[in-house]
Design an enzyme around this catalytic site. Structure first.
Site, PDB file in Angstrom:
ATOM      1  N   ARG A 109     -27.534 -11.062  34.154  1.00  0.00           N
ATOM      2  CA  ARG A 109     -28.097  -9.764  34.478  1.00  0.00           C
ATOM      3  C   ARG A 109     -29.620  -9.829  34.572  1.00  0.00           C
ATOM      4  O   ARG A 109     -30.265 -10.413  33.717  1.00  0.00           O
ATOM      5  CB  ARG A 109     -27.699  -8.772  33.377  1.00  0.00           C
ATOM      6  N   GLY A 136       2.625  -2.760   8.352  1.00  0.00           N
ATOM      7  CA  GLY A 136       2.814  -3.433   9.636  1.00  0.00           C
ATOM      8  C   GLY A 136       4.258  -3.849   9.814  1.00  0.00           C
ATOM      9  O   GLY A 136       4.919  -4.248   8.845  1.00  0.00           O
ATOM     10  N   THR A 174       0.800  -1.220   0.000  1.00  0.00           N
ATOM     11  CA  THR A 174       0.000   0.000   0.000  1.00  0.00           C
ATOM     12  C   THR A 174       0.832   1.269   0.000  1.00  0.00           C
ATOM     13  O   THR A 174       1.833   1.365   0.705  1.00  0.00           O
ATOM     14  CB  THR A 174      -0.903   0.009   1.244  1.00  0.00           C
ATOM     15  N   THR A 211     -11.903  -2.540   6.195  1.00  0.00           N
ATOM     16  CA  THR A 211     -11.306  -1.729   5.131  1.00  0.00           C
ATOM     17  C   THR A 211      -9.856  -2.097   4.811  1.00  0.00           C
ATOM     18  O   THR A 211      -9.286  -1.510   3.915  1.00  0.00           O
ATOM     19  CB  THR A 211     -11.377  -0.220   5.464  1.00  0.00           C
ATOM     20  N   ASP A 229     -10.626  -3.192   0.788  1.00  0.00           N
ATOM     21  CA  ASP A 229     -11.817  -2.517   1.311  1.00  0.00           C
ATOM     22  C   ASP A 229     -13.055  -3.332   0.938  1.00  0.00           C
ATOM     23  O   ASP A 229     -13.224  -3.742  -0.212  1.00  0.00           O
ATOM     24  CB  ASP A 229     -11.894  -1.118   0.678  1.00  0.00           C
ATOM     25  N   SER A 281      -6.464   0.422  -2.705  1.00  0.00           N
ATOM     26  CA  SER A 281      -7.251  -0.567  -3.444  1.00  0.00           C
ATOM     27  C   SER A 281      -6.695  -0.777  -4.853  1.00  0.00           C
ATOM     28  O   SER A 281      -6.685  -1.885  -5.367  1.00  0.00           O
ATOM     29  CB  SER A 281      -8.700  -0.098  -3.538  1.00  0.00           C
ATOM     30  N   GLY A 307     -23.476  -0.506  30.298  1.00  0.00           N
ATOM     31  CA  GLY A 307     -22.234   0.081  30.794  1.00  0.00           C
ATOM     32  C   GLY A 307     -21.150  -0.960  31.021  1.00  0.00           C
ATOM     33  O   GLY A 307     -19.969  -0.684  30.814  1.00  0.00           O
ATOM     34  N   GLU A 348      -6.780  -5.220   3.980  1.00  0.00           N
ATOM     35  CA  GLU A 348      -6.732  -6.454   3.179  1.00  0.00           C
ATOM     36  C   GLU A 348      -7.832  -6.424   2.122  1.00  0.00           C
ATOM     37  O   GLU A 348      -8.472  -7.416   1.832  1.00  0.00           O
ATOM     38  CB  GLU A 348      -6.893  -7.693   4.063  1.00  0.00           C
TER      39      GLU A 348
END
Lengths: 659, 659
Positions: free
Chosen positions: B327, B194, B155, B438, B442, B161, B417, B440
């Site tokens: 819960r 990366g 990239t 998005t 999009d 892309s 919460g 590897e």
């Protein structure tokens, strides 16, 4: 544009070159968008340091908290936070102004918005609304300057939505003439309390008031939690809630009270007094009504949360639209250049309906703020109006926060990898606003309350969600009325028969047709809900729970239809407030996109109920495409129309790492 | 259960007490879920330290990166990462096993999953797939042990892309017999790479290969980027991408090359060689085919990303279901207790269809992994099969990652919460997996590639998205074929005429009916897309762009329909693999919920196209309600069926701060 859609050419704004809307038209648009508290908006834009918009993800939790407190202190130095309080204590009785401040903070720093909301909205609001002169005189000034940072200690670990079932107790000791505050067990510890983990010195604690051996329901008591040196007071235990998905500038904590004693006048006693001998009295006779009157204080919180969430969505859209205009990808046929990504229909589909809905919610928020201001400053005791306001605040809070969550997520994805970089703000806006859908009232619960209030025509207390009681009440009286009013099946049949859905020549851009469609949906759904509840009311106990449970989806749908009908009304009214014809035309087209995108997303329901024919439903989808294309050249104008200073937006929404 | 829905009683599993499914039935369920690489799953469950599941939000960026590298080193010490490589270099030729490892890491630590994926999947995969023996011998062993941390530098800031348009150059210098790597401007810097910001020592750099003054398109060259001491090599500039919305354990960076020289054998030359004299040659004649053959290496990345996202969604559902069982909130009519929140239909609606879809995607992922393994280890050169695999990997990656984003968000909200507290894992799973939609590839771009491959029956290269070329090609040949195959309007009319949608007595739980519905949708949408594209092909240049742009939504819908048809086939096949009748019945009911929830969410389309009557569409909605209620008692069983060790789930999904 194919045949049969000539209507789109009527008044097609694409021919109007609204991008050069002209200074007058643009000024008119801005005037209508800024609305009644334009002065507050201008002051915030002027005073607020743009660096407050910078993401803080790289700071650790303690550093973020310090930054947030520092900013809150700066805010305290302005006149804005105190606007909402009584003139007698340095305020301006300007509730709408204070709501607008919180809304604007949503564009900037949501931790600060929440920290400010805790201090001046919840803590200060409770002091003001539930306290009496002695509390006001003693605490309001220090509260406003932030010399006394406070907490609003309502939620417990075991009970959040169901506030009436809180289990902390405030027991009056007639011997010592004080209250004993007690946390019976971990389930009843105060939880998720803002300002508790680090800065708070005192808390408005909601507890079951017990005197002379009798419980009088939930009341609020002022309890110091930290001393001057910041150490927990005797009997008070405080724990940090730890790292959260966002809002890490807010110090949420848990509090336990181990027989903590506070004097008798610590009771915020506007709606319930305990005499020295322990005698309880209240100006509000019904215990339930008293509870909901006290809870009415929450309405401001919900108004501000909905407004801030909508603002966060606006900021995100401004960032994503700018990215969409700057970013190119793939060769453009018939040219040497590449395609600007906002030229892709799929990209427009992601951003422009959300932008239209943002305009819609903005106008609805403005109206809500304005009505809240009038009701709360007008000295009126119009109960019905108050209930209607509470219902509208709850519904708009739910719709706006869900809209924010979906929109910010969509903006992040539309910006590809660039959207994932903290520097471009979207991920922090997403993370910080995420909890808005479940705090200050869980959206799903709020929407059910809205549905209930629709059925009971606001005659009942807003906020109560007691299944059995509700159903019984409905069975006894109200459903009959609703059914009568809408003539039940009769009406539905009549509406279906009269449905212009049968007519494929309908003008989808006709505002009256749009309004009728939203109204029809609302009345149809509420009538169906009433019928189902009446059937449910014939059961008992577990059966009844099952029966009522089955209509949950209908309740949510009824509330959804109701809120959107109100939002469309607010949008229409805003368009009417335009003086300039070009501004009016542009806003009108934005309203069309809002309406038709909403109809498209709910077309399954409209088709199921015979209100749209398949041909018309398809036409709605095509119209959304057409409106996206029509409005695409005006995307930047529309973003500019929201009045967000450019310096507040992301610095680097460049082309980096996007798709 | 009302009248007319007696079918739900047929084989109603609620009567079966599947909660006590019996050890044999449960074991059978687990066997089918674990599938072909059950041994890898068992090994990972055994070896992986549960503390790796603990959120790291409180650590700063550098500390997170250190933790991630440390864990990657531990992984390198196991035999798992090297499984995917050739036996000659210490691997096991077990591609499926390595994919399963990445998938399992999605349950645990997505930063680690991505770091491992960069090293062994992308960097190692490129070495293996694009390099030749000299590269394998020299680099594979150090790559596997992590002694040589590497990057996959594809990239660029300006092109993500659209990989074919990358602008970094590798120019052969015949005098010095080396390549000169050059970044022409900031737009062409390598971005979001990366391993680049901190740990990487060498990079597989994708660049336009130029020799003898001629460009031969994108090729991969090995370029050292850091020396032994970790300093950037001469001519290499590296910048940190900074804080991200998640995955902060991965050191993404940007790289510029300023005339960096690497020897001639640094070219990964399996698909393109440069002789000493600068003569270019390639075993693949067509430049375009060569490019897409090289890009085929990406398929493993997409398979692993889809699998890890689906796994993250599974972990989230396990946490949210446990919360929903623990819960309680609001008094339960007819009892002294409160309602368990998972008993609320709205809560079931949030979690159970997503759980059913998770099962569906899990089986589809298993089949994809298995086919990938067979194709890549079978030594087959079946081009069509490879193209089909690439299309399926792309489509399933998009559907699984969108599913993960929506599901984890829904789980967060369902836990109120408590879901927002980092300790409960959901917010980190959400933040870390967010970019999967998005990167590897999009998702929106991938889905369009899938649509294109549907039209061209995989005869064209997968991965190319050249609007004009595609449309011309389609106009010339393929559309005719597609239209012939589906008889265009003729078929559509026939299908509509034969549509059981006309018949309200249809059995919604009939798998054949479900399958036909999915198949009908797919063929109907693809035929419509082909017709539209043929019309578009008549235009030219800008007109053609507009025309093609208008069908984007149809492309996305076609791909969506296609992938879900494949997913349903995979689910059906998995059910068939059950030996135990109880396990089969339970999975069958889960499949029903997956199918009907998908139909419900797309019912607008089915109604528009006359494939469902309004009455049947409503029945689908009621059936989803019914299936949620039927499966609700088995929610924990279904979670247990996924085989996630309890210690891997959140520690404290208690009742704290929830709604």
């Amino acid at each position: 544009m194919g045949e049969g859609r000539a209507w789109l050419l009527v008044g097609n704004i694409a021919a109007m070159d609204v991008d050069q809307l002209g200074p007058d038209a643009f000024a008119d648009l801005r005037r209508v968008v800024d609305g009644r508290w334009a002065d507050v908006r201008a002051a915030v834009r002027e005073q607020l340091p743009p660096e407050w918009c910078r993401p803080v993800g790289d700071l650790d939790r303690e550093a973020q908290r310090a930054v947030t407190l520092e900013r809150a202190k700066v805010l305290a130095g302005w006149d804005l936070p105190r606007r909402g309080f009584e003139k007698a204590y340095g305020g301006e009785d300007d509730i709408g102004g204070s709501m607008t401040l919180y809304e604007m903070l949503g564009l900037v720093d949501l931790s600060l918005m929440v920290k400010a909301g805790v201090q001046w909205g919840l803590f200060g609001g409770a002091l003001q609304a539930l306290g009496t002169r002695k509390h006001h005189e003693r605490y309001l000034p220090q509260m406003m300057t932030l010399e006394l940072p406070g907490c609003f200690a309502m939620t417990e670990s075991g009970h959040g939505s169901d506030v009436q079932s809180l289990r902390t107790t405030a027991t009056y000791d007639v011997e010592r003439q004080d209250f004993v505050i007690c946390t019976p067990d971990d389930d009843a510890r105060k939880d998720y309390i803002g300002n508790a983990a680090r800065d708070g010195r005192i808390a408005v604690v909601f507890a079951q008031l017990v005197t002379q051996g009798e419980s009088h329901g939930v009341h609020a008591v002022l309890v110091p939690i930290r001393d001057e040196r910041g150490e927990p007071c005797p009997g008070v235990r405080i724990e940090d809630c730890g790292h959260k998905g966002g809002l890490n500038g807010v110090d949420n904590g848990r509090i336990w009270f181990d027989d903590v004693r506070v004097p008798r006048d610590a009771l915020l006693d506007r709606y319930g007094q305990v005499a020295a001998d322990g005698t309880y009295s209240s100006p509000v006779e019904s215990r339930s009504q008293r509870f909901f009157t006290m809870l009415g204080a929450l309405v401001r919180g919900r108004v501000s949360v909905g407004g801030a969430a909508a603002a966060a969505a606006q900021a995100s859209l401004a960032i994503a639209v700018e990215h969409g205009e700057n970013r190119t990808q793939f060769a453009r046929p018939g040219s040497d250049g590449e395609v600007t990504v906002l030229d892709y229909l799929a990209h427009q589909r992601r951003l422009l309906p959300a932008l239209a809905t943002s305009y819609a919610l903005h106008f609805a928020q403005g109206e809500l703020t304005s009505d809240l201001h009038d009701v709360q400053t007008g000295g009126t005791d119009d109960d019905a109006r108050q209930r209607e306001l509470e219902s509208r605040a709850a519904g708009l809070k739910a719709i706006s926060t869900w809209h924010a969550t979906a929109t910010i997520q969509g903006c992040r994805e539309a910006c590809g990898g660039a959207g994932y970089l903290s520097v471009n703000r979207l991920v922090q806006l997403k993370a910080d606003s995420d909890v808005f859908t479940t705090f200050e009232g869980d959206n799903t619960v709020l929407m059910q309350l809205v549905a209930k209030s629709m059925l009971t025509s606001y005659r009942d207390h807003f906020g109560e969600l007691d299944t059995m009681g509700t159903v019984r009440f409905l069975a006894d009286q109200v459903v009959e009325t609703v059914l009568e009013k809408t003539s039940a099946r009769g009406l539905v049949d009549r509406l279906a028969a009269a449905a212009p859905g049968r007519d494929d020549d309908v003008n989808l851009l006709d505002r009256d047709w749009q309004r009728e469609l939203f109204e029809w949906r609302e009345s149809h759904v509420v009538a169906g809900l009433a019928r189902r509840l009446r059937r449910a009311a014939k059961g008992d106990g577990a059966d009844m729970f099952e029966a009522v449970n089955r209509v949950q989806a209908h309740s949510l749908r009824a509330a959804h239809a109701h809120v959107h009908r109100l939002v469309l009304e607010a949008f229409s009214a805003a368009i009417d407030r335009c003086d300039d014809e070009d501004a009016k035309a542009l806003l009108g087209r934005v309203c069309d996109l809002y309406v038709l995108a909403e109809v498209e997303s709910d077309r399954g329901w409209f088709l199921e109920h015979g209100r749209l024919t398949p041909a018309l439903a398809k036409a709605v989808g095509r119209a959304v495409d057409d409106l996206c294309r029509d409005l695409r050249p005006h995307a930047r104008t529309l973003v500019a129309g929201l009045g967000i200073p450019k310096e507040w937006l992301a610095a680097e929404v460049a082309k980096a790492g996007s798709s």
